[in-house]
Design an enzyme around this catalytic site. Structure first.
Site, short mmCIF file in Angstrom:
data_model
loop_
_atom_site.label_atom_id
_atom_site.label_comp_id
_atom_site.label_asym_id
_atom_site.label_seq_id
_atom_site.Cartn_x
_atom_site.Cartn_y
_atom_site.Cartn_z
N SER A 172 3.41 -1.48 10.40
CA SER A 172 4.55 -1.45 10.81
C SER A 172 5.80 -2.97 10.24
O SER A 172 6.21 -3.72 11.67
CB SER A 172 5.36 -1.86 12.38
OG SER A 172 5.06 -0.58 12.32
N GLU A 190 -5.45 -4.62 10.68
CA GLU A 190 -4.26 -3.68 10.84
C GLU A 190 -4.57 -2.81 12.09
O GLU A 190 -6.02 -1.72 12.27
CB GLU A 190 -4.39 -3.02 9.28
CG GLU A 190 -4.26 -3.27 8.02
CD GLU A 190 -3.42 -2.46 7.60
OE1 GLU A 190 -2.26 -2.31 7.19
OE2 GLU A 190 -4.26 -0.79 7.06
N HIS A 225 -10.03 1.15 4.77
CA HIS A 225 -7.75 1.39 5.33
C HIS A 225 -8.76 2.10 6.73
O HIS A 225 -9.40 3.24 6.45
CB HIS A 225 -7.23 2.05 4.53
CG HIS A 225 -5.35 1.70 5.37
ND1 HIS A 225 -5.78 2.41 5.88
CD2 HIS A 225 -4.98 0.88 5.13
CE1 HIS A 225 -4.70 2.76 6.46
NE2 HIS A 225 -3.47 1.15 5.33
N GLY A 228 3.14 -1.22 4.40
CA GLY A 228 2.80 0.08 4.16
C GLY A 228 4.63 1.19 3.82
O GLY A 228 4.91 0.31 2.59
N ASN A 249 0.50 -1.27 0.05
CA ASN A 249 -0.06 0.06 0.07
C ASN A 249 1.26 1.00 0.07
O ASN A 249 1.01 1.79 0.59
CB ASN A 249 -1.07 0.23 1.44
CG ASN A 249 -2.02 0.96 0.99
OD1 ASN A 249 -1.83 2.32 0.51
ND2 ASN A 249 -2.74 1.01 2.45
N TRP A 250 1.11 2.19 -1.01
CA TRP A 250 2.24 2.99 -1.09
C TRP A 250 1.05 4.38 -1.02
O TRP A 250 2.09 5.51 -0.49
CB TRP A 250 2.09 3.39 -3.21
CG TRP A 250 2.88 1.83 -3.39
CD1 TRP A 250 3.67 0.92 -2.40
CD2 TRP A 250 3.98 1.97 -4.65
NE1 TRP A 250 4.22 -0.04 -3.51
CE2 TRP A 250 4.88 0.86 -5.01
CE3 TRP A 250 3.58 2.99 -5.73
CZ2 TRP A 250 5.23 0.83 -5.98
CZ3 TRP A 250 4.57 2.12 -7.31
CH2 TRP A 250 5.26 1.12 -7.09
N LYS A 251 0.26 4.59 -0.52
CA LYS A 251 -0.62 5.30 0.72
C LYS A 251 -0.66 6.42 -0.14
O LYS A 251 -0.66 6.52 -1.61
CB LYS A 251 -0.30 5.75 1.66
CG LYS A 251 -0.24 4.60 2.71
CD LYS A 251 0.06 4.26 3.96
CE LYS A 251 0.15 3.61 4.77
NZ LYS A 251 -0.17 3.48 6.15
N GLU A 286 -6.76 4.85 7.60
CA GLU A 286 -6.77 5.95 7.38
C GLU A 286 -8.13 6.91 6.70
O GLU A 286 -8.27 7.88 6.97
CB GLU A 286 -5.15 6.39 6.46
CG GLU A 286 -4.19 6.43 7.12
CD GLU A 286 -2.87 5.24 6.62
OE1 GLU A 286 -2.75 5.56 5.34
OE2 GLU A 286 -2.14 5.53 7.58
N GLY A 318 2.59 2.54 11.34
CA GLY A 318 3.25 3.38 10.89
C GLY A 318 4.47 4.10 12.14
O GLY A 318 4.23 4.93 11.93
#
Ligand code: 13P
Length: 253
Positions: A212, A166, A95, A233, A10-12, A97, A172
């Site tokens: 992570s 997650e 997700h 991530g 997931n390159w966000k 976020e 992160g």
């Protein structure tokens, strides 16, 4: 039937379309011959560049979100058909976020999952509790609600879903869930999937861990009986790290 591991990057909101191509090229080299299914999820506007780079390889393309409507007056949104047209086979849904910053609800997650399945996309549906929820002993009820409401009414489509656990507190932060902590929740998710779709279907559904994951901790996480790969991530932005994580994945009997 065994479960083939699935590792998704997931390159966000990282990498321009121009910068995405060389990263995808490097990933293709790193993961050649891997046992795991590998999916790259760049931003919407880098999908075309990455699709061109991975064409003819085993690496697959995923988006990070979609809208549930087929088309129409939804400014700024992207439909499932637009994603398949770009070469996507997968899409990340719900997700944390998006739940936290864009107020996505379990009902939204359900609508998006239905739309993805209807278009033939594999939804990667994310669930996970916050630190506050964990510390107030609400992890189980939060995961239960996210799974049962997010994946309600899918019928036979349930078997095509990938679930990503997650824990929000591990994303992160460098603070990975321990293999035992992750396994406990993965087993819970599989029990919930069995409640919805029956135990036979639940046994075939892949449940990724995310939060992570690094080359150094991937193998012990993936060795857990109900962890079927990862949603990566930060480490997915480095081809060597991502490649090492992919190589740590093993099929489950
Ligand atoms: P990190 O691997 O950077 O913790 O991110 C995990 C994640 O949110 C993947 O979707």
């Amino acid at each position: 039937m065994g479960r083939k591991p699935i590792i998704a990057g997931n390159w966000k909101m990282n990498k321009t379309a121009t910068a995405a191509s060389p990263l995808a090229t490097a990933v293709v080299k790193e993961v050649a011959g891997a046992e795991a299914e590998v999916v790259l999820c760049p931003t919407f506007i880098a999908l075309g560049a990455v699709a061109a780079t991975i064409r003819g390889t085993t690496v697959k393309l995923g988006a990070q979100n979609l809208h549930w409507e087929k088309e129409g007056a939804f400014t700024g949104e992207i439909s499932a058909a637009m994603l398949t047209d770009m070469g996507c086979t997968h899409v990340i849904i719900g997700h944390s976020e998006r739940r936290a910053y864009f107020h996505e609800t379990d009902a939204d997650v359900n609508r998006k999952t239905q739309a993805a399945l209807a278009a033939g996309l594999t939804p990667i549906v994310c669930v996970g509790e916050t630190l506050e929820e964990r510390e107030s002993n609400r992890m189980e009820s939060v995961i239960r609600r996210q799974v049962l409401e997010g994946l309600a009414g899918l019928g036979s489509g349930l078997g095509s879903v990938v679930v990503a656990y997650e824990p929000v507190w591990a994303i992160g932060t460098g603070r990975t869930a321990s293999p035992a902590q992750a396994q406990e929740v993965h087993a819970l998710i599989r029990r919930l999937l069995a409640e919805i779709g029956g135990p036979a279907v639940a046994q075939t559904i892949r449940i990724q861990y995310g939060g992570s994951v690094k080359a150094a901790n991937a193998a012990e996480l993936f060795a857990q009986p109900d962890i079927d790969g990862g949603l990566i991530g930060g480490a997915a932005l480095d081809a060597a790290s991502f490649g090492a994580i992919v190589k740590a994945a093993r099929s489950k009997a």
